[in-house]
Design an enzyme around this catalytic site. Structure first.
Site, mmCIF file in Angstrom:
data_model
loop_
_atom_site.group_PDB
_atom_site.id
_atom_site.type_symbol
_atom_site.label_atom_id
_atom_site.label_comp_id
_atom_site.label_asym_id
_atom_site.label_seq_id
_atom_site.Cartn_x
_atom_site.Cartn_y
_atom_site.Cartn_z
ATOM 1 N N HIS A 1 0.846 -1.205 0.000
ATOM 2 C CA HIS A 1 0.000 0.000 0.000
ATOM 3 C C HIS A 1 0.879 1.252 0.000
ATOM 4 O O HIS A 1 0.687 2.162 -0.828
ATOM 5 C CB HIS A 1 -0.900 -0.025 1.242
ATOM 6 C CG HIS A 1 -1.772 1.182 1.402
ATOM 7 N ND1 HIS A 1 -3.128 1.162 1.173
ATOM 8 C CD2 HIS A 1 -1.482 2.464 1.780
ATOM 9 C CE1 HIS A 1 -3.628 2.359 1.392
ATOM 10 N NE2 HIS A 1 -2.650 3.173 1.764
ATOM 11 N N GLU A 2 1.848 1.303 0.917
ATOM 12 C CA GLU A 2 2.709 2.486 1.016
ATOM 13 C C GLU A 2 3.671 2.582 -0.169
ATOM 14 O O GLU A 2 3.929 3.673 -0.685
ATOM 15 C CB GLU A 2 3.488 2.473 2.332
ATOM 16 C CG GLU A 2 2.621 2.630 3.563
ATOM 17 C CD GLU A 2 1.841 3.938 3.581
ATOM 18 O OE1 GLU A 2 2.297 4.926 2.975
ATOM 19 O OE2 GLU A 2 0.759 3.963 4.198
ATOM 20 N N HIS B 1 2.011 4.208 -3.074
ATOM 21 C CA HIS B 1 1.977 5.674 -2.989
ATOM 22 C C HIS B 1 3.290 6.258 -3.504
ATOM 23 O O HIS B 1 3.307 7.223 -4.276
ATOM 24 C CB HIS B 1 1.781 6.118 -1.535
ATOM 25 C CG HIS B 1 0.395 5.928 -1.005
ATOM 26 N ND1 HIS B 1 -0.732 6.283 -1.714
ATOM 27 C CD2 HIS B 1 -0.041 5.446 0.195
ATOM 28 C CE1 HIS B 1 -1.805 6.008 -0.976
ATOM 29 N NE2 HIS B 1 -1.416 5.506 0.185
#
Length: 235
Positions: free
Chosen positions: A31-32, A35
């Protein structure tokens, strides 16, 4: 006394805990990283230079959000399990198109969780090909991965800064509304803490169900889970 082997069979504490480790690490790490990758792709290499565009969990793990909180929610039987990793730094000013770029950067995290849920569902088709001794563990792990990634996707899409959904909303709303919503970011963590912990606990004292987030996230995740399992041919 519990037999030692009971810890290793479905329903045993060690078995249950072990089937959450990979889903949690992969879900919050990717998820990170997503980004960071989206920001790098759109013009801001801050995360890339700091080594955060990486699938290495050690670069993203937050002791509280990645380890302690998910473990506490699992132990206490919370209505949903979630966590977070260390936020990826993004400099909006360096994005080629700052406002629309931030929308894509924010959407990359929940989007990755949705993809992980779909991949996990597709991998369920391989369980029958595995030795019986490991098939159960893999099946539990994949089902946990589906549910956890869907929870993270739905939770992060709530339109409250600093969640991804809040940043997406700030990027697409008219500027007058976006500015007011963005101003909530400094209170966002306190609001979330109240919704996740304080409100449900207060409701318990009043013998009422005040788990607002559980009522939003639970049905949404169940519907998405059915859709994912249907699309991948599991149902």
């Amino acid at each position: 006394m519990m037999e030692p082997g009971a810890w290793l069979v479905p329903g045993g504490p060690l078995f249950e805990a072990s089937t959450w480790i990979l889903p949690v690490l992969l879900a919050v790490t990717l998820h990170e990283a997503a980004h960071g990758f989206a920001a790098w792709w759109l013009g801001d290499d801050t995360a890339y230079r700091l080594g955060r565009v990486s699938a290495n969990p050690l670069r993203h793990v937050d002791p509280v959000g990645t380890v302690i909180l998910p473990a506490a929610l699992l132990i206490t039987g919370a209505s949903f399990l979630f966590g977070w990793a260390k936020p990826v730094p993004v400099d909006m000013r360096r994005l080629r198109h700052p406002r629309s770029g931030m929308v894509w950067v924010a959407a990359a995290g929940p989007g990755t969780n949705l993809v992980l849920a779909l991949v996990s569902a597709m991998l369920l088709h391989t369980v029958n090909l595995l030795p019986e001794a490991g098939a159960g563990w893999v099946a539990y792990t994949l089902f946990h991965s589906i549910n956890l990634n869907l929870v993270l996707a739905v939770f992060n899409l709530l339109p409250l800064p600093p969640l991804d959904g809040g940043r997406i909303a700030v990027g697409i709303l008219p500027w007058s509304l976006a500015r007011r919503l963005a101003a909530l970011e400094k209170y966002g963590f306190v609001i979330l803490l109240g919704l996740i912990v304080a409100l449900p606990l207060l409701g318990q004292q009043m013998h009422q169900n005040w788990d607002v987030l559980g009522r939003i996230i639970g049905p949404s995740v169940r519907s998405l889970s059915e859709l994912v399992l249907s699309l991948t041919g599991v149902l």
